[in-house]
Design a protein around this motif. Sequence first.
Motif, short mmCIF file in Angstrom:
data_model
loop_
_atom_site.label_atom_id
_atom_site.label_comp_id
_atom_site.label_asym_id
_atom_site.label_seq_id
_atom_site.Cartn_x
_atom_site.Cartn_y
_atom_site.Cartn_z
N GLY A 1 1.24 21.92 19.47
CA GLY A 1 1.61 22.74 18.33
C GLY A 1 2.00 21.98 17.08
N ALA A 2 2.11 20.66 17.17
CA ALA A 2 2.44 19.87 15.98
C ALA A 2 1.28 19.92 14.99
CB ALA A 2 2.73 18.42 16.36
N ALA A 3 1.60 20.14 13.73
CA ALA A 3 0.56 20.22 12.69
C ALA A 3 0.09 18.84 12.26
CB ALA A 3 1.08 20.97 11.49
N LEU A 4 0.93 17.82 12.48
CA LEU A 4 0.58 16.47 12.05
C LEU A 4 0.85 15.49 13.18
CD1 LEU A 4 -0.14 14.30 9.91
CD2 LEU A 4 2.28 14.35 9.21
N LEU A 5 -0.15 14.69 13.49
CA LEU A 5 -0.02 13.62 14.47
C LEU A 5 -0.23 12.31 13.73
CD1 LEU A 5 -2.27 15.07 17.33
CD2 LEU A 5 0.20 15.34 17.04
N ILE A 6 0.79 11.46 13.75
CA ILE A 6 0.68 10.14 13.13
C ILE A 6 0.42 9.15 14.27
CG2 ILE A 6 1.81 8.39 11.71
CD1 ILE A 6 3.57 10.67 10.60
N THR A 7 -0.65 8.39 14.16
CA THR A 7 -1.05 7.50 15.25
C THR A 7 -0.05 6.36 15.43
OG1 THR A 7 -2.34 5.92 13.95
CG2 THR A 7 -3.49 7.90 14.74
N GLY A 8 -0.18 5.71 16.57
CA GLY A 8 0.53 4.46 16.78
C GLY A 8 -0.14 3.38 15.95
N ASN A 9 0.34 2.16 16.09
CA ASN A 9 -0.22 1.04 15.34
C ASN A 9 -1.72 0.93 15.55
OD1 ASN A 9 2.22 0.07 14.30
ND2 ASN A 9 2.62 -1.16 16.11
N VAL A 10 -2.45 0.90 14.47
CA VAL A 10 -3.87 0.56 14.49
C VAL A 10 -3.97 -0.73 13.69
CG1 VAL A 10 -6.21 1.23 13.83
CG2 VAL A 10 -4.61 2.96 14.70
N VAL A 11 -4.23 -1.81 14.41
CA VAL A 11 -4.18 -3.15 13.84
C VAL A 11 -5.47 -3.42 13.06
CG1 VAL A 11 -3.91 -5.59 14.40
CG2 VAL A 11 -2.72 -3.87 15.74
N THR A 12 -5.33 -4.05 11.90
CA THR A 12 -6.48 -4.29 11.03
C THR A 12 -7.11 -5.66 11.19
OG1 THR A 12 -5.05 -5.06 9.24
CG2 THR A 12 -5.58 -2.70 9.28
N ASP A 13 -6.55 -6.49 12.08
CA ASP A 13 -7.08 -7.84 12.27
C ASP A 13 -6.76 -8.30 13.68
OD1 ASP A 13 -7.67 -10.57 12.28
OD2 ASP A 13 -6.60 -11.00 10.42
N ARG A 14 -7.79 -8.51 14.51
CA ARG A 14 -7.55 -8.91 15.90
C ARG A 14 -6.91 -10.29 16.02
NH1 ARG A 14 -11.10 -7.30 19.10
NH2 ARG A 14 -12.04 -5.96 17.56
N ASN A 15 -6.87 -11.03 14.93
CA ASN A 15 -6.18 -12.31 14.92
C ASN A 15 -4.72 -12.18 14.48
OD1 ASN A 15 -8.45 -13.89 15.74
ND2 ASN A 15 -9.28 -13.56 13.69
N ALA A 16 -4.26 -10.96 14.31
CA ALA A 16 -2.88 -10.70 13.92
C ALA A 16 -2.37 -9.50 14.71
CB ALA A 16 -2.79 -10.44 12.42
N LEU A 17 -2.20 -9.71 16.00
CA LEU A 17 -1.79 -8.61 16.87
C LEU A 17 -0.29 -8.40 16.84
CD1 LEU A 17 -4.07 -9.37 19.93
CD2 LEU A 17 -4.48 -7.80 18.02
N VAL A 18 0.10 -7.17 17.04
CA VAL A 18 1.50 -6.80 17.09
C VAL A 18 1.98 -6.83 18.53
CG1 VAL A 18 3.16 -4.99 16.54
CG2 VAL A 18 1.20 -5.37 15.05
N GLU A 19 1.20 -6.24 19.43
CA GLU A 19 1.52 -6.18 20.84
C GLU A 19 0.26 -5.82 21.61
OE1 GLU A 19 4.59 -3.30 20.63
OE2 GLU A 19 3.26 -1.83 19.75
N PRO A 20 0.25 -6.03 22.91
CA PRO A 20 -0.96 -5.70 23.68
C PRO A 20 -1.18 -4.19 23.73
CG PRO A 20 0.82 -6.32 25.15
CD PRO A 20 1.30 -6.58 23.75
N GLY A 21 -2.43 -3.78 23.80
CA GLY A 21 -2.77 -2.38 23.96
C GLY A 21 -2.86 -1.58 22.69
N ASN A 22 -2.71 -2.22 21.52
CA ASN A 22 -2.89 -1.49 20.27
C ASN A 22 -4.37 -1.37 19.95
OD1 ASN A 22 0.00 -2.94 18.72
ND2 ASN A 22 -0.18 -0.93 19.59
#
Length: 137
Positions: free
Chosen positions: A53-74
Amino acid sequence: MMAPDLNQPLVLPCGATLSNRIAKAAMSEQLADRHGHVTRELRRLYDIWARSGAALLITGNVVTDRNALVEPGNVIADNAAALSGLRLLARSAHAAGGAVWMQINHPGRVATVPFNRRPRGPSARREPVPGFNIRKP
């Protein structure tokens, strides 16, 4: 003046209209595969959230550079190969008529070891974050 009802539509300053005032905040799901691609599990999760029922879903981290990862599984969106999975994720999120907004991420100089030995950012120096960025011998 009464507070607005959560079920009332909300017109945002950018012109977008949300069907209600309920949003799923950004969080790090860590459900992408080892290559950073959207998985069936991640699409299923967004489908469930969309039907909640939420009208807005904000995604988790979507990383823009595979050489600059935040954490595994993003999810990693740094080339055209990522588009098909992201389209499927968006379809899952739109299943109940809601909106989905992507949280794009690049950690810059606060990239953490062991994922990033040489972070890229506006400064060549690592950020002195307690508990992070400690190189072990």
